[in-house]
Write an enzyme that holds these catalytic residues in place. Structure first.
Site, short mmCIF file in Angstrom:
data_model
loop_
_atom_site.label_atom_id
_atom_site.label_comp_id
_atom_site.label_asym_id
_atom_site.label_seq_id
_atom_site.Cartn_x
_atom_site.Cartn_y
_atom_site.Cartn_z
N HIS A 58 -4.67 1.66 7.15
CA HIS A 58 -3.31 2.19 7.32
C HIS A 58 -3.08 3.34 6.33
O HIS A 58 -2.58 4.40 6.71
CB HIS A 58 -2.31 1.04 7.08
CG HIS A 58 -0.89 1.43 7.11
ND1 HIS A 58 -0.02 1.00 8.09
CD2 HIS A 58 -0.13 2.18 6.27
CE1 HIS A 58 1.19 1.48 7.86
NE2 HIS A 58 1.15 2.21 6.75
N GLU A 59 -3.45 3.13 5.07
CA GLU A 59 -3.21 4.16 4.04
C GLU A 59 -4.12 5.37 4.23
O GLU A 59 -3.69 6.51 4.04
CB GLU A 59 -3.34 3.57 2.64
CG GLU A 59 -2.38 2.44 2.32
CD GLU A 59 -0.92 2.74 2.63
OE1 GLU A 59 -0.49 3.90 2.57
OE2 GLU A 59 -0.18 1.77 2.93
N HIS A 103 -2.69 7.66 6.68
CA HIS A 103 -1.66 8.54 6.11
C HIS A 103 -2.27 9.83 5.57
O HIS A 103 -1.69 10.90 5.70
CB HIS A 103 -0.91 7.85 4.97
CG HIS A 103 0.27 7.04 5.39
ND1 HIS A 103 1.38 7.58 6.01
CD2 HIS A 103 0.53 5.72 5.26
CE1 HIS A 103 2.26 6.63 6.25
NE2 HIS A 103 1.76 5.49 5.80
N CYS A 133 5.71 -0.05 7.31
CA CYS A 133 5.40 1.12 6.51
C CYS A 133 6.63 1.49 5.68
O CYS A 133 7.75 1.50 6.20
CB CYS A 133 5.01 2.29 7.43
SG CYS A 133 4.57 3.80 6.56
N LEU A 134 6.40 1.81 4.42
CA LEU A 134 7.52 2.20 3.56
C LEU A 134 8.17 3.49 4.03
O LEU A 134 9.34 3.73 3.73
CB LEU A 134 7.04 2.35 2.11
CG LEU A 134 6.50 1.06 1.47
CD1 LEU A 134 6.00 1.34 0.06
CD2 LEU A 134 7.56 -0.03 1.46
N GLN A 137 3.22 9.85 0.84
CA GLN A 137 4.47 9.12 1.02
C GLN A 137 5.44 9.33 -0.14
O GLN A 137 6.61 8.97 -0.04
CB GLN A 137 4.21 7.63 1.21
CG GLN A 137 3.52 7.31 2.52
CD GLN A 137 3.29 5.82 2.65
OE1 GLN A 137 2.26 5.32 2.21
NE2 GLN A 137 4.26 5.13 3.22
N GLY A 158 0.83 -1.19 0.00
CA GLY A 158 0.00 0.00 0.00
C GLY A 158 0.87 1.24 0.00
O GLY A 158 2.01 1.21 0.45
#
Length: 181
Positions: free
Chosen positions: A143-144, A147, A101-102, A51, A46
């Site tokens: 999660h996304e 963000h 997380c990236l 991000q 994701g």
């Protein structure tokens, strides 16, 4: 299409509340293509536009698993782009997943979230859609969407653990800056 650089904590952009997308056009579709390329390259399941430094309400998700075929590894993909996603319903039942997380590389922690959610969003044609998500897909979408609201998964863990993670990444960023990298 191009791979965009990832925004890593402690970058303050990760705390921004992303702006709604007013219309889905070629510019938005190009952002989505770049986001998928970046997400797959990372590799991740994701990605939120913030991000990659774009404060707009766009997320990409693909929780398909790699499966083996007769000729070796073949990547199965099920990409979905959600524009202006909003959770319009959530189960009382909760589930716990080890999230990463990236934007917080190589750190994972158990996070408890609703096991199922209903999400309203616009697709790449600008049409309003609703989707029921459960399991890993539900966790990833939540999660996304977090963000997009300036919330990181570490905000769902204890203050002590969160402070340690932030301190570690702040030091890494400072060291990287000092070394001129």
């Amino acid at each position: 299409m191009s791979i965009r650089p990832l925004v890593i904590i402690p970058d303050s952009r990760l705390r921004l509340i992303s702006d709604p997308v007013m219309r889905v056009d070629a510019r938005v579709r190009a952002i989505v293509e770049d986001m998928f390329e970046t997400m797959y390259d990372a590799p991740g399941i994701g990605l939120a536009a913030i991000q990659v430094g774009i404060p707009e309400r766009i997320i990409t998700v693909d929780v398909a698993k790699r499966e083996s075929d007769d000729e070796g590894e073949e990547e199965k993909k099920n990409p979905i782009a959600l524009i202006n996603p909003e959770i319009i319903g959530a189960s009382e039942e909760l589930s716990v997943y080890s999230e990463g997380c990236l934007s917080i590389p190589e750190y994972y922690a158990d996070v408890e979230r609703p096991a199922q959610v209903k999400v309203r969003y616009m697709d790449l044609n600008g049409e309003t859609q609703e989707i029921d998500a459960d399991g890993l897909f539900a966790t990833c979408v939540q999660h996304e969407i977090d963000h997009l609201n300036g919330v990181l998964f570490i905000d769902h863990i204890s203050k002590l653990k969160r402070d340690r993670v932030i301190k570690k990444f702040t030091k890494l960023a400072r060291d990287k800056e000092r070394d001129g990298a």
